[in-house]
Design a protein around this motif. Structure first.
Motif, PDB file in Angstrom:
ATOM      1  N   ILE A  41      35.416  45.993  28.788  1.00 49.46           N
ATOM      2  CA  ILE A  41      35.014  44.927  29.707  1.00 49.46           C
ATOM      3  C   ILE A  41      35.281  45.360  31.140  1.00 49.46           C
ATOM      4  CG2 ILE A  41      35.395  42.538  30.397  1.00 49.46           C
ATOM      5  CD1 ILE A  41      36.381  41.991  27.542  1.00 49.46           C
ATOM      6  N   HIS A  42      34.241  45.310  31.956  1.00 48.87           N
ATOM      7  CA  HIS A  42      34.347  45.599  33.380  1.00 48.87           C
ATOM      8  C   HIS A  42      34.065  44.313  34.151  1.00 48.87           C
ATOM      9  CE1 HIS A  42      33.153  50.140  32.743  1.00 48.87           C
ATOM     10  NE2 HIS A  42      34.199  49.757  32.027  1.00 48.87           N
ATOM     11  N   ALA A  43      34.838  44.071  35.193  1.00 53.77           N
ATOM     12  CA  ALA A  43      34.688  42.832  35.962  1.00 53.77           C
ATOM     13  C   ALA A  43      34.458  43.138  37.439  1.00 53.77           C
ATOM     14  CB  ALA A  43      35.917  41.948  35.807  1.00 53.77           C
ATOM     15  N   GLU A  44      33.543  42.389  38.037  1.00 57.93           N
ATOM     16  CA  GLU A  44      33.348  42.457  39.481  1.00 57.93           C
ATOM     17  C   GLU A  44      33.922  41.177  40.087  1.00 57.93           C
ATOM     18  OE1 GLU A  44      29.897  43.295  42.855  1.00 57.93           O
ATOM     19  OE2 GLU A  44      29.320  42.352  40.962  1.00 57.93           O
ATOM     20  N   LEU A  45      34.876  41.340  40.989  1.00 59.43           N
ATOM     21  CA  LEU A  45      35.535  40.196  41.606  1.00 59.43           C
ATOM     22  C   LEU A  45      34.893  39.924  42.967  1.00 59.43           C
ATOM     23  CD1 LEU A  45      39.265  41.007  40.722  1.00 59.43           C
ATOM     24  CD2 LEU A  45      37.480  39.941  39.319  1.00 59.43           C
ATOM     25  N   GLY A  46      34.166  38.832  43.049  1.00 61.26           N
ATOM     26  CA  GLY A  46      33.369  38.544  44.231  1.00 61.26           C
ATOM     27  C   GLY A  46      31.990  39.140  44.052  1.00 61.26           C
ATOM     28  N   THR A  47      31.248  38.625  43.091  1.00 57.53           N
ATOM     29  CA  THR A  47      29.994  39.267  42.689  1.00 57.53           C
ATOM     30  C   THR A  47      28.825  38.970  43.609  1.00 57.53           C
ATOM     31  OG1 THR A  47      28.788  39.839  40.659  1.00 57.53           O
ATOM     32  CG2 THR A  47      29.018  37.479  41.189  1.00 57.53           C
ATOM     33  N   GLY A  48      28.973  37.961  44.483  1.00 59.39           N
ATOM     34  CA  GLY A  48      27.864  37.638  45.385  1.00 59.39           C
ATOM     35  C   GLY A  48      26.617  37.240  44.610  1.00 59.39           C
ATOM     36  N   ASN A  98      42.340  33.985  42.976  1.00 54.04           N
ATOM     37  CA  ASN A  98      43.787  33.714  42.922  1.00 54.04           C
ATOM     38  C   ASN A  98      44.234  33.345  41.515  1.00 54.04           C
ATOM     39  OD1 ASN A  98      44.905  33.945  45.670  1.00 54.04           O
ATOM     40  ND2 ASN A  98      43.407  32.376  46.174  1.00 54.04           N
ATOM     41  N   LYS A  99      43.306  32.825  40.713  1.00 52.05           N
ATOM     42  CA  LYS A  99      43.638  32.363  39.361  1.00 52.05           C
ATOM     43  C   LYS A  99      43.232  33.370  38.283  1.00 52.05           C
ATOM     44  CE  LYS A  99      43.209  27.500  40.670  1.00 52.05           C
ATOM     45  NZ  LYS A  99      42.565  26.192  40.372  1.00 52.05           N
ATOM     46  N   ILE A 100      43.045  34.610  38.691  1.00 48.83           N
ATOM     47  CA  ILE A 100      42.516  35.608  37.764  1.00 48.83           C
ATOM     48  C   ILE A 100      43.405  35.810  36.535  1.00 48.83           C
ATOM     49  CG2 ILE A 100      43.586  37.653  38.849  1.00 48.83           C
ATOM     50  CD1 ILE A 100      39.911  37.430  37.732  1.00 48.83           C
ATOM     51  N   GLU A 101      44.721  35.713  36.704  1.00 47.95           N
ATOM     52  CA  GLU A 101      45.626  35.933  35.573  1.00 47.95           C
ATOM     53  C   GLU A 101      45.535  34.815  34.532  1.00 47.95           C
ATOM     54  OE1 GLU A 101      49.690  37.761  36.733  1.00 47.95           O
ATOM     55  OE2 GLU A 101      48.977  36.651  38.487  1.00 47.95           O
ATOM     56  N   GLU A 102      45.037  33.662  34.930  1.00 40.90           N
ATOM     57  CA  GLU A 102      44.882  32.564  33.980  1.00 40.90           C
ATOM     58  C   GLU A 102      43.695  32.780  33.052  1.00 40.90           C
ATOM     59  OE1 GLU A 102      44.675  28.889  36.115  1.00 40.90           O
ATOM     60  OE2 GLU A 102      46.388  29.381  37.398  1.00 40.90           O
ATOM     61  N   SER A 103      42.823  33.713  33.417  1.00 41.49           N
ATOM     62  CA  SER A 103      41.595  33.913  32.656  1.00 41.49           C
ATOM     63  C   SER A 103      41.563  35.211  31.853  1.00 41.49           C
ATOM     64  CB  SER A 103      40.387  33.890  33.605  1.00 41.49           C
ATOM     65  OG  SER A 103      40.277  32.636  34.241  1.00 41.49           O
ATOM     66  N   PHE A 104      42.490  36.137  32.166  1.00 39.67           N
ATOM     67  CA  PHE A 104      42.517  37.415  31.446  1.00 39.67           C
ATOM     68  C   PHE A 104      43.941  37.734  31.023  1.00 39.67           C
ATOM     69  CE2 PHE A 104      38.881  37.707  34.329  1.00 39.67           C
ATOM     70  CZ  PHE A 104      37.873  37.991  33.420  1.00 39.67           C
ATOM     71  N   ALA A 105      44.061  38.278  29.839  1.00 32.14           N
ATOM     72  CA  ALA A 105      45.368  38.654  29.306  1.00 32.14           C
ATOM     73  C   ALA A 105      45.723  40.080  29.734  1.00 32.14           C
ATOM     74  CB  ALA A 105      45.349  38.552  27.785  1.00 32.14           C
ATOM     75  N   GLU A 106      46.934  40.464  29.453  1.00 27.51           N
ATOM     76  CA  GLU A 106      47.413  41.798  29.807  1.00 27.51           C
ATOM     77  C   GLU A 106      46.531  42.872  29.176  1.00 27.51           C
ATOM     78  OE1 GLU A 106      51.528  44.482  29.463  1.00 27.51           O
ATOM     79  OE2 GLU A 106      51.517  42.352  28.930  1.00 27.51           O
ATOM     80  N   GLY A 107      46.087  43.816  29.984  1.00 24.98           N
ATOM     81  CA  GLY A 107      45.314  44.947  29.481  1.00 24.98           C
ATOM     82  C   GLY A 107      43.948  44.586  28.934  1.00 24.98           C
ATOM     83  N   GLU A 108      43.355  43.511  29.411  1.00 26.88           N
ATOM     84  CA  GLU A 108      42.080  43.075  28.836  1.00 26.88           C
ATOM     85  C   GLU A 108      40.863  43.689  29.528  1.00 26.88           C
ATOM     86  OE1 GLU A 108      40.577  39.090  26.622  1.00 26.88           O
ATOM     87  OE2 GLU A 108      41.723  38.813  28.466  1.00 26.88           O
ATOM     88  N   LEU A 109      41.028  44.154  30.765  1.00 23.90           N
ATOM     89  CA  LEU A 109      39.907  44.724  31.507  1.00 23.90           C
ATOM     90  C   LEU A 109      40.030  46.243  31.598  1.00 23.90           C
ATOM     91  CD1 LEU A 109      39.553  42.247  34.516  1.00 23.90           C
ATOM     92  CD2 LEU A 109      38.326  42.231  32.333  1.00 23.90           C
ATOM     93  N   SER A 110      38.911  46.916  31.465  1.00 21.10           N
ATOM     94  CA  SER A 110      38.895  48.378  31.556  1.00 21.10           C
ATOM     95  C   SER A 110      38.525  48.870  32.952  1.00 21.10           C
ATOM     96  CB  SER A 110      37.907  48.960  30.538  1.00 21.10           C
ATOM     97  OG  SER A 110      38.325  48.674  29.225  1.00 21.10           O
ATOM     98  N   ARG A 111      37.934  48.003  33.762  1.00 21.44           N
ATOM     99  CA  ARG A 111      37.588  48.402  35.138  1.00 21.44           C
ATOM    100  C   ARG A 111      37.397  47.146  35.975  1.00 21.44           C
ATOM    101  NH1 ARG A 111      33.177  52.883  35.555  1.00 21.44           N
ATOM    102  NH2 ARG A 111      34.971  53.974  34.650  1.00 21.44           N
ATOM    103  N   ILE A 112      37.767  47.263  37.257  1.00 22.27           N
ATOM    104  CA  ILE A 112      37.534  46.192  38.225  1.00 22.27           C
ATOM    105  C   ILE A 112      36.738  46.749  39.393  1.00 22.27           C
ATOM    106  CG2 ILE A 112      38.639  44.698  39.942  1.00 22.27           C
ATOM    107  CD1 ILE A 112      40.933  44.288  37.966  1.00 22.27           C
ATOM    108  N   PHE A 113      35.715  46.027  39.799  1.00 22.17           N
ATOM    109  CA  PHE A 113      34.936  46.381  40.977  1.00 22.17           C
ATOM    110  C   PHE A 113      35.238  45.395  42.105  1.00 22.17           C
ATOM    111  CE2 PHE A 113      32.273  47.787  37.392  1.00 22.17           C
ATOM    112  CZ  PHE A 113      32.057  49.125  37.732  1.00 22.17           C
ATOM    113  N   LEU A 114      35.498  45.928  43.291  1.00 27.17           N
ATOM    114  CA  LEU A 114      35.651  45.122  44.496  1.00 27.17           C
ATOM    115  C   LEU A 114      34.625  45.630  45.505  1.00 27.17           C
ATOM    116  CD1 LEU A 114      39.560  45.158  44.829  1.00 27.17           C
ATOM    117  CD2 LEU A 114      38.147  43.280  43.954  1.00 27.17           C
TER     118      LEU A 114
END
Length: 214
Positions: A41-48, A98-114
């Protein structure tokens, strides 16, 4: 230019229940269950408006993507792109980072895009930058060890700040470029956000780095 609130955007977003997850905390630690597979799972934070992440999802069906955006009047455009492309390996979260930890558990994402995050140029607003160490500590908790944060920005000040924050919090840096579209990183410059397309057309420099969570 700041987009005006669009009252209809919330109602339309809610209608895309197979793409938009309105209560993401319910899937904390169970996102592979939501997608129905065990793909990374890859996540983009602030996807526009979503050009970047929907293009990646289209190119890489063996990866699941999660697009996070707080502004519903922007997120709706990203959702529409996914619908038009018929994507099934993407989810959208209408969420404050700011609430990102409430939605993902430890080690759940393989990549983050900013990508092209707000630089918050005044020093007193430094903690609002998405590469401030307080945010980086949050990302560490939800990233798989050895995996990466990919950052792109047009703002030199934010880039320098981010390099220092990454280094000071234990990330290893690689593939640093101060002018992406004049670099050898062909794959990395082939998928652009809407902002990036605009900046590149004006001849502006794009700064990019990969930060590895060790």
């Amino acid at each position: 230019m700041r987009l005006r609130k669009k009252p209809w955007a919330k109602d339309e977003i809610v209608g895309y229940d197979k793409l938009v997850v309105l209560e993401p905390e319910r899937y904390r630690g169970r996102w592979n269950e939501w997608f129905g597979n065990n793909q990374p799972i890859h996540a983009e934070l602030g996807t526009g408006k979503g050009n970047f992440i929907t293009t990646l999802a289209e190119k890489n069906p063996s990866v699941n993507y999660i697009a996070v955006e707080v502004r519903e009047e922007v997120l709706i455009y990203a959702v529409r792109k996914a619908v038009q492309k018929g994507l099934t390996n993407i989810a959208f979260l209408w969420l404050n980072i700011n609430k990102i930890e409430e939605s993902f558990a430890e080690g759940e994402l393989s990549r983050i895009f900013l990508n092209f995050s707000d630089p918050w140029p005044k020093n007193r607003h430094a903690k609002r930058r998405l590469t401030h160490r307080e945010f980086l500590d949050k990302y560490k908790k939800i990233l798989v060890h050895g995996n990466e944060i990919h950052l792109k920005t047009d703002n030199e000040g934010l880039f320098e700040f981010s390099l220092n924050e990454f280094s000071d919090t234990g990330f290893r840096l690689k593939n640093i470029t101060f002018d992406l579209h004049q670099s050898q990183f062909e794959e990395e410059k082939s998928v652009m956000t809407e902002y990036e397309q605009k900046f590149v057309s004006r001849g502006m420099k794009i700064y990019r780095v990969e930060a590895i969570y060790q």
